[in-house]
Structures are given as structure tokens and as C-alpha cells.
Design a protein around this motif. Sequence first.
Motif, PDB file in Angstrom:
ATOM      1  N   ASP A  23       0.797  -1.222   0.000  1.00 55.26           N
ATOM      2  CA  ASP A  23       0.000   0.000   0.000  1.00 55.26           C
ATOM      3  C   ASP A  23       0.836   1.280   0.000  1.00 55.26           C
ATOM      4  O   ASP A  23       0.511   2.223  -0.714  1.00 55.26           O
ATOM      5  N   CYS A  24       1.907   1.328   0.795  1.00 53.15           N
ATOM      6  CA  CYS A  24       2.696   2.567   0.856  1.00 53.15           C
ATOM      7  C   CYS A  24       4.144   2.380   0.413  1.00 53.15           C
ATOM      8  O   CYS A  24       4.882   3.355   0.318  1.00 53.15           O
ATOM      9  N   ARG A  75      -1.843  -5.599  -6.457  1.00 54.94           N
ATOM     10  CA  ARG A  75      -1.913  -4.226  -6.966  1.00 54.94           C
ATOM     11  C   ARG A  75      -2.516  -4.187  -8.365  1.00 54.94           C
ATOM     12  O   ARG A  75      -3.255  -3.249  -8.709  1.00 54.94           O
ATOM     13  N   GLU A  79      -5.655  -1.906  -7.882  1.00 58.19           N
ATOM     14  CA  GLU A  79      -5.292  -0.566  -8.355  1.00 58.19           C
ATOM     15  C   GLU A  79      -5.436  -0.461  -9.873  1.00 58.19           C
ATOM     16  O   GLU A  79      -4.798   0.374 -10.513  1.00 58.19           O
ATOM     17  N   VAL A  82      -7.069   3.303 -10.899  1.00 54.40           N
ATOM     18  CA  VAL A  82      -6.785   4.491 -10.091  1.00 54.40           C
ATOM     19  C   VAL A  82      -6.729   5.711 -11.006  1.00 54.40           C
ATOM     20  O   VAL A  82      -5.958   5.726 -11.967  1.00 54.40           O
ATOM     21  N   TYR A  86      -5.365  10.854  -8.479  1.00 51.10           N
ATOM     22  CA  TYR A  86      -5.579  10.380  -7.111  1.00 51.10           C
ATOM     23  C   TYR A  86      -4.234  10.238  -6.403  1.00 51.10           C
ATOM     24  O   TYR A  86      -3.295   9.643  -6.930  1.00 51.10           O
ATOM     25  N   ARG A  88      -1.381   8.867  -4.258  1.00 55.28           N
ATOM     26  CA  ARG A  88      -0.906   7.577  -3.755  1.00 55.28           C
ATOM     27  C   ARG A  88       0.039   7.845  -2.584  1.00 55.28           C
ATOM     28  O   ARG A  88       1.139   8.355  -2.783  1.00 55.28           O
ATOM     29  N   TRP A 101      -6.664   5.589   1.579  1.00 53.87           N
ATOM     30  CA  TRP A 101      -6.161   4.868   0.405  1.00 53.87           C
ATOM     31  C   TRP A 101      -6.470   3.378   0.541  1.00 53.87           C
ATOM     32  O   TRP A 101      -6.960   2.726  -0.392  1.00 53.87           O
ATOM     33  N   LYS A 105      -9.155   1.188  -1.669  1.00 58.14           N
ATOM     34  CA  LYS A 105      -8.705   0.039  -2.454  1.00 58.14           C
ATOM     35  C   LYS A 105      -9.483  -1.229  -2.137  1.00 58.14           C
ATOM     36  O   LYS A 105      -9.976  -1.901  -3.056  1.00 58.14           O
TER      37      LYS A 105
END
Length: 372
Positions: A23-24, A75, A79, A82, A86, A88, A101, A105
Amino acid sequence: MAKERRRAVLELLQRPGNAHCADCGAPGRCAQGRCGCSGIHRNIPQVSKVKSVRLDTWEEPQVEFMASRGNSAARAVFESRVPPFYYRPSASDCQLLREQWIRAKYERQEFTHPERQEPYSAGEGKQLAQSRSAQQVCGRHPEPPARPALRPGLASQAKEPKAVMKIEHLNATFQPAKIGHPHGLQVTYLKDNSTRNIFVYHEDGKEMVDWFNALRAARFHYLQVAFPGASDADLVPKLSRNYLQEGYMEKTGPKQTEGFRKRWFTMDDRRLMYFKDPLDAFARGEVFIGSRESGYTVLDGLPPSTQGHHWPHGITIVTPERRFLLACETEPEQRAWMEAFRKVVDRPMLPQEYAGEAARRPRPGPRAAAGP
């Protein structure tokens, strides 16, 4: 068997994409990362199950599940749609951005079902109203508290907008610590050729992130018209930006004979702005920081004859017109500011930055007398 399954999970970490949070992007120790994203996933148990790679026991079906998918495959699914505008989030972003986020998702599946993206794609609501034809944003908030909240109905009750912000010069960045609210957003725009700050929040975190992405969407549409040949990859970095550095420093006036005064400094791209209070609407002054090739330099320390500063860790910014003397309270703060200044000075100036340099040379803010 348990050891074999654990060994198999550790081997899965070596696959491309699996060594970092899905995610990050932070380096991961558990199935959803060590960055805090795992805690967010734990709060949505109907969607996620979090397990430590080394501490938890893994069942065979769970190992098979991870082996058949992995972060890259996940992902590609979650994703897949997306919008380019947007935001991220990264591991350094605030909790709110990362939480929304993740919920967008997996919980709301906004990026697999585009019809669920309407709130931030449309950019319409009672708090702010985007005018596509004028490429402006109109907003209204209560006057007196220093930390105004966006509340339903204010804009619809007002005969005229409280402020008109041109999309061309608008920026938005989450500032929960500065504003004192976990959903606090700082919006800046140009007013009478000076940077104007407003600080807003909403108790509903999703509402606040939707507005943040609506502002980015408006910027994206504006830039597509302004630069028709530019790709999405060229435009996305220009939609919004976090500040390079913020914090308190001391400064003296242009004659360098006045006493040093404590000010809140913000480094925004090539603009070093200083405020009496972090929540001031206008800066007391702005300093343009150009490139080394244009005569700008950052020096460690202050001239030996400097007096009047209370904090011991000095910084001297050399510009073609004058020297700016600053002082930090601690050595780590000085190092952080020096690094931020040097990154800017070492970066070559763009043609448009040369064009705007004269207008952004040192000057007092619109609501303050000249001086520190």
C-alpha cells in the motif's frame, strides 16, 4: 511442518514486490508492512487478515494463497483503475491519507469499480464549489476561530463566496500536527500576488480526502488544458506538493543589526516564507532561493561578528542581493534545514523560475511592516 511453512513464507518475501508494503511501499515485516498500514488493515477485519511473517503460525491454505497472489498481483487487481490525479500515499504521509487509500482500495473497491469514485471526481459539494469554466475554487469557512472547520451548509447560505482561489496557483497539503486535528488540510493560493493560507478540517476523514483529491482533479484538468502535449507522468507531480521543510528558526532584519526574532519558516519549492505564527494567513516575508549557478549559496554557521541570536546553530543564505542570517535551536534541526536548502540550491532553475525570480525577491508580507 510449521517450520517448512514459515520457510516457504520467507521465500515468498524474495519475490519481486513482496519485500515492501503493497500500500505505501515501506519495507515490510508482516503481510501488510511495518509502516502502520498493518494497523489500518486490522481495523477492517471484514476485508483483511494480518499475520507476521516470523512470529505468527501460517496454515498451508494461507501459504498457498500468498504464493498464488503476492503484492504485485494484488496491486494489478485492486489498483487497476486508479485515476491519474488520485494521491498515492507513501510511508511518510499522514495516517489519514494511508487509511483512506487502503479503505478505497479494499473496502470500497473504488479502483476496481470506477462508478464509486464520484465524490472526488465530480468535485461538487456544500463546502467547496469548483467552477470548471473559470478554473477556480470558491470556498467559505467561519471567520474567527484560527482553526476553522468546513461544515455543511456554509457555502450554500452565503450570498457570495468567502474566497476565490485560482486553480493555477493552488496547493493543498495535509498538516495534522500544525492544525491540531488529524484531518487538518492546509490550502494555499495567491491573493494580490502574495501566498494566502487557509486551514480547514472535517470530522469525516473520507470527506476530507475526497476534497483533497477533488482539488487535485481540478488541477489536473487545468494543466491538461494549459499543457496539451504533456503526459500524465509530467502533470501528476505538479498537482500538489508537500513542503520541503517547516519549523521554527530565528532571523534578523536586512541590516543585520536588529535582534533575532523567532519565526515559523516554510520551504515551499523555491520560496522560503516566514510567519509569526504557524497558522497565520499571510507570510511576513518571502525569500526566493535560486540555484548555485545564479549566485545562491547556503553556508553552515553565522559570520563571527553576529550578535543577538539566542539559538546557537546558525545558517547563512547568500543571495545576489543580500545575506540572510538564521539560527536553529538544535543541531539536528540545523542539519535538516541545511539539507533542504542545499537540495534547492543544487537544482538547476527552470526557465519559468527565472521569469518569476524578480517578483519573488525578498519583500515584506502584505499585513506586516518591513523587518523581521
